[in-house]
Design a protein around this motif. Sequence first.
Motif, PDB file in Angstrom:
ATOM      1  N   HIS A   1       0.833  -1.211   0.000  1.00  0.00           N
ATOM      2  CA  HIS A   1       0.000   0.000   0.000  1.00  0.00           C
ATOM      3  C   HIS A   1       0.865   1.257   0.000  1.00  0.00           C
ATOM      4  O   HIS A   1       0.604   2.200  -0.763  1.00  0.00           O
ATOM      5  CB  HIS A   1      -0.911   0.015   1.230  1.00  0.00           C
ATOM      6  CG  HIS A   1      -1.891  -1.111   1.301  1.00  0.00           C
ATOM      7  ND1 HIS A   1      -2.279  -1.830   0.195  1.00  0.00           N
ATOM      8  CD2 HIS A   1      -2.572  -1.638   2.359  1.00  0.00           C
ATOM      9  CE1 HIS A   1      -3.156  -2.761   0.568  1.00  0.00           C
ATOM     10  NE2 HIS A   1      -3.349  -2.659   1.869  1.00  0.00           N
ATOM     11  N   TYR A   2       1.852   1.283   0.858  1.00  0.00           N
ATOM     12  CA  TYR A   2       2.721   2.462   0.999  1.00  0.00           C
ATOM     13  C   TYR A   2       3.360   2.838  -0.331  1.00  0.00           C
ATOM     14  O   TYR A   2       3.403   4.021  -0.705  1.00  0.00           O
ATOM     15  CB  TYR A   2       3.790   2.166   2.051  1.00  0.00           C
ATOM     16  CG  TYR A   2       4.821   3.257   2.241  1.00  0.00           C
ATOM     17  CD1 TYR A   2       4.637   4.252   3.198  1.00  0.00           C
ATOM     18  CD2 TYR A   2       5.989   3.286   1.479  1.00  0.00           C
ATOM     19  CE1 TYR A   2       5.585   5.253   3.382  1.00  0.00           C
ATOM     20  CE2 TYR A   2       6.936   4.275   1.647  1.00  0.00           C
ATOM     21  CZ  TYR A   2       6.731   5.262   2.608  1.00  0.00           C
ATOM     22  OH  TYR A   2       7.679   6.256   2.774  1.00  0.00           O
ATOM     23  N   LEU A   3       3.832   1.853  -1.053  1.00  0.00           N
ATOM     24  CA  LEU A   3       4.525   2.115  -2.309  1.00  0.00           C
ATOM     25  C   LEU A   3       3.565   2.341  -3.475  1.00  0.00           C
ATOM     26  O   LEU A   3       3.976   2.828  -4.524  1.00  0.00           O
ATOM     27  CB  LEU A   3       5.468   0.958  -2.633  1.00  0.00           C
ATOM     28  CG  LEU A   3       6.644   0.782  -1.654  1.00  0.00           C
ATOM     29  CD1 LEU A   3       7.384  -0.520  -1.938  1.00  0.00           C
ATOM     30  CD2 LEU A   3       7.601   1.958  -1.725  1.00  0.00           C
TER      31      LEU A   3
ATOM     32  N   GLN B   1      10.283   8.686  -1.211  1.00  0.00           N
ATOM     33  CA  GLN B   1       9.373   7.740  -0.574  1.00  0.00           C
ATOM     34  C   GLN B   1      10.146   6.582   0.062  1.00  0.00           C
ATOM     35  O   GLN B   1       9.887   6.194   1.210  1.00  0.00           O
ATOM     36  CB  GLN B   1       8.402   7.218  -1.630  1.00  0.00           C
ATOM     37  CG  GLN B   1       7.168   6.529  -1.108  1.00  0.00           C
ATOM     38  CD  GLN B   1       6.276   6.077  -2.247  1.00  0.00           C
ATOM     39  OE1 GLN B   1       6.764   5.540  -3.251  1.00  0.00           O
ATOM     40  NE2 GLN B   1       4.983   6.289  -2.112  1.00  0.00           N
ATOM     41  N   LEU B   2      11.112   6.050  -0.668  1.00  0.00           N
ATOM     42  CA  LEU B   2      11.917   4.943  -0.133  1.00  0.00           C
ATOM     43  C   LEU B   2      12.797   5.411   1.022  1.00  0.00           C
ATOM     44  O   LEU B   2      12.885   4.763   2.073  1.00  0.00           O
ATOM     45  CB  LEU B   2      12.785   4.349  -1.238  1.00  0.00           C
ATOM     46  CG  LEU B   2      12.201   3.192  -2.049  1.00  0.00           C
ATOM     47  CD1 LEU B   2      10.889   3.577  -2.727  1.00  0.00           C
ATOM     48  CD2 LEU B   2      13.216   2.711  -3.088  1.00  0.00           C
ATOM     49  N   GLY B   3      13.469   6.540   0.816  1.00  0.00           N
ATOM     50  CA  GLY B   3      14.366   7.038   1.859  1.00  0.00           C
ATOM     51  C   GLY B   3      13.633   7.437   3.119  1.00  0.00           C
ATOM     52  O   GLY B   3      14.116   7.208   4.237  1.00  0.00           O
ATOM     53  N   LEU B   4      12.445   8.031   2.956  1.00  0.00           N
ATOM     54  CA  LEU B   4      11.667   8.453   4.110  1.00  0.00           C
ATOM     55  C   LEU B   4      11.254   7.248   4.948  1.00  0.00           C
ATOM     56  O   LEU B   4      11.308   7.278   6.177  1.00  0.00           O
ATOM     57  CB  LEU B   4      10.447   9.245   3.635  1.00  0.00           C
ATOM     58  CG  LEU B   4       9.491   9.900   4.640  1.00  0.00           C
ATOM     59  CD1 LEU B   4       8.507   8.923   5.242  1.00  0.00           C
ATOM     60  CD2 LEU B   4      10.261  10.621   5.745  1.00  0.00           C
TER      61      LEU B   4
ATOM     62  N   PHE C   1      -2.176   5.704  -8.621  1.00  0.00           N
ATOM     63  CA  PHE C   1      -1.131   4.776  -8.184  1.00  0.00           C
ATOM     64  C   PHE C   1       0.250   5.302  -8.556  1.00  0.00           C
ATOM     65  O   PHE C   1       0.469   5.752  -9.667  1.00  0.00           O
ATOM     66  CB  PHE C   1      -1.324   3.402  -8.816  1.00  0.00           C
ATOM     67  CG  PHE C   1      -2.316   2.528  -8.112  1.00  0.00           C
ATOM     68  CD1 PHE C   1      -3.509   3.042  -7.635  1.00  0.00           C
ATOM     69  CD2 PHE C   1      -2.068   1.176  -7.937  1.00  0.00           C
ATOM     70  CE1 PHE C   1      -4.436   2.237  -7.001  1.00  0.00           C
ATOM     71  CE2 PHE C   1      -2.986   0.353  -7.306  1.00  0.00           C
ATOM     72  CZ  PHE C   1      -4.171   0.884  -6.831  1.00  0.00           C
ATOM     73  N   ASP C   2       1.184   5.219  -7.607  1.00  0.00           N
ATOM     74  CA  ASP C   2       2.589   5.521  -7.897  1.00  0.00           C
ATOM     75  C   ASP C   2       3.232   4.406  -8.703  1.00  0.00           C
ATOM     76  O   ASP C   2       4.065   4.651  -9.572  1.00  0.00           O
ATOM     77  CB  ASP C   2       3.378   5.701  -6.596  1.00  0.00           C
ATOM     78  CG  ASP C   2       2.938   6.900  -5.803  1.00  0.00           C
ATOM     79  OD1 ASP C   2       2.591   7.919  -6.417  1.00  0.00           O
ATOM     80  OD2 ASP C   2       2.944   6.822  -4.560  1.00  0.00           O
TER      81      ASP C   2
ATOM     82  N   GLU D   1       3.368   7.427  11.755  1.00  0.00           N
ATOM     83  CA  GLU D   1       3.666   6.479  10.685  1.00  0.00           C
ATOM     84  C   GLU D   1       4.431   7.237   9.612  1.00  0.00           C
ATOM     85  O   GLU D   1       4.330   8.467   9.523  1.00  0.00           O
ATOM     86  CB  GLU D   1       2.380   5.911  10.080  1.00  0.00           C
ATOM     87  CG  GLU D   1       1.498   5.153  11.047  1.00  0.00           C
ATOM     88  CD  GLU D   1       0.197   4.715  10.384  1.00  0.00           C
ATOM     89  OE1 GLU D   1       0.248   3.811   9.520  1.00  0.00           O
ATOM     90  OE2 GLU D   1      -0.855   5.278  10.735  1.00  0.00           O
ATOM     91  N   PRO D   2       5.180   6.535   8.756  1.00  0.00           N
ATOM     92  CA  PRO D   2       5.921   7.244   7.707  1.00  0.00           C
ATOM     93  C   PRO D   2       4.973   7.904   6.724  1.00  0.00           C
ATOM     94  O   PRO D   2       4.036   7.275   6.219  1.00  0.00           O
ATOM     95  CB  PRO D   2       6.752   6.137   7.040  1.00  0.00           C
ATOM     96  CG  PRO D   2       6.071   4.865   7.405  1.00  0.00           C
ATOM     97  CD  PRO D   2       5.449   5.093   8.741  1.00  0.00           C
ATOM     98  N   MET D   3       5.200   9.187   6.460  1.00  0.00           N
ATOM     99  CA  MET D   3       4.373   9.962   5.533  1.00  0.00           C
ATOM    100  C   MET D   3       5.286  10.606   4.511  1.00  0.00           C
ATOM    101  O   MET D   3       6.054  11.507   4.838  1.00  0.00           O
ATOM    102  CB  MET D   3       3.574  11.022   6.294  1.00  0.00           C
ATOM    103  CG  MET D   3       2.500  10.445   7.196  1.00  0.00           C
ATOM    104  SD  MET D   3       1.597  11.717   8.118  1.00  0.00           S
ATOM    105  CE  MET D   3       2.718  11.988   9.481  1.00  0.00           C
TER     106      MET D   3
END
Length: 603
Positions: free
Chosen positions: A191-193, A589-592, A412-413, A352-354
Amino acid sequence: MVGAAGSRAGCGIGGEARFGGARPDGAAVARMTEAMRARGPDGDGLWHEDWVALGHRRLTVIDLSAAGAQPMVRDDLGLALVFNGCVYNYPELRERLRAAGHTFHSTSDTEVVLVAYAEWGESFVDHLVGMFAVAVVDRRRRRLLLARDRLGIKPLYLAESPGRLRFASTLPALLCGGDVDTGVDPVALHHYLSWHSIVPAPRTILRGVRKLPPATVRVVEADGRRRERVYWRPDYRRDPAHISWEAGDWQEAVGAALRTAVRRRLVADVPVGVLLSGGLDSSLIVALLAEAGQERLRTFSIGFDSRGGEAGDEFHYSDLVARAYGTDHQRIRLGDDDLGPAVRRAVAAMAEPMGSHDVVAFHLLCEQVARHVKVAQSGQGADEVFAGYGYHRPLRGIPRDGAAATFAEAFFDRDHAELTRVVDPAYAVDRDASREVLTAHLAAPGADTALDAVLRLDTHLMLPDDPVKRVDNMSMAWGLEVRTPFLDQDLVALAAACPPGHKVAEGGKGVLKRVARQVLPAEVVDRPKGYFPVPALRNVDGPLRHLVVEALHAPAARERRLFRPGYVAQLLAEPERAEAAAGSNKLWQLGLLELWLQTHGAG
């Protein structure tokens, strides 16, 4: 201002229930409570009995008396409670409850919530107008009740293990309690990605933590049995009562509902400011507050350095609104050098990561605003409720069963096929988990049209875990209470019943723009849609790029191995690939995510 003794939307609550005869771990609840000090810097409290313990951190907007302290216990009613939120209709409820024979020992809305449960039981939530997360211990029935407001404005996280349930206002607080599975949930990672870093309820990025969905009551018995119910959900269908309404009728009804929503959120004995971006939504709030008689209203705008032709502020528009309504306006201008340290502080404040680039900007804005006011109104939610995003317009007129494909293409990303190239096989899922959730929500009963279905998805699934969570986390990091009139339950229900054509008109938010033309300068209403501009974060270069690279190459990241090294190397080598068509920066997004996991000792 309207008097509201005891109103305290900014607080932290937590607790533990034990089943099977064990006693709750008071030390763990104390650690969880202390971890939420920023949410409630004005005091704390702990309470426990044989099977349950409660903790509370207090932020007092007003009413510093001990009578409003929490956990609040009424021995005569057999109840104990912790509460985070603000019930805007508490004066009316107090009078109803007094007429029913109840007495009060404080002037707080907290006690109104507690007595409302005594009067109405589990249906007490149906009577509350506001934002809240609440835990009630019914000592006579040996029952714990957890509830969350209709739009999920106030958070409630859960950690369950055999014989135990813990809950808290933030995920990091649960981690401080200890004994939580901090491994990354592969479905949540999917979901996050996929969805601009959104992980909708009930999941979180961690396997061992879940969140109570909005508009949900969970009842937990002392023997561990539990049940849940959703107590509110507009059906996004046309109401026969409105069948004869034309555009002017909807304009009048929406304007009246928004005026009520803005007035409700003036409940405080301290000044209420506005976070004024210069966009339609926050500008409309300023105009309606001025119309309601608020004088010398405090307004705040933030701006950053421009980059590559991209403006770093919208001061032209916020200045125009401030002049039009004579507000006491403050421009806050920050440079790129302010962003590096702020990123780490913002990540520490994230429950949570945003990955949205404007989270850091909102964090910096709230830091400055909290020096001047303790309560502010903000325009979050208007785009989801009134169809303000670009992907809403193509949904008008397509078949109901075409909603999923149209939404996915725009929002969607990454699709599932790309995710298989991003995620290490250890965290891969063998199905398109995000598309499954999307399809199920869009196909649920109700929602007359494809656009109705997507607006329902946006408002009730995505919204609580993007802009709403951003508002709560970043403002509470500084003890600032932010209220969101566009998420007023009556306004949202009215908008859900509104024919979607009125909402997507005029390039989106048409009915809202018609309301705004009555009170705002045309230049503000008809301006191009803007976003929180932070060019340095959008481009992820300079010190921020170094921060991202450092997080992705840290020993913890190498050991965890969430992402395929070749994919990360490709993003770093070819910056243009880091930009997603949907507007999310893939490298950021990945680094965060890695930075968040490392900051909170998770994963």
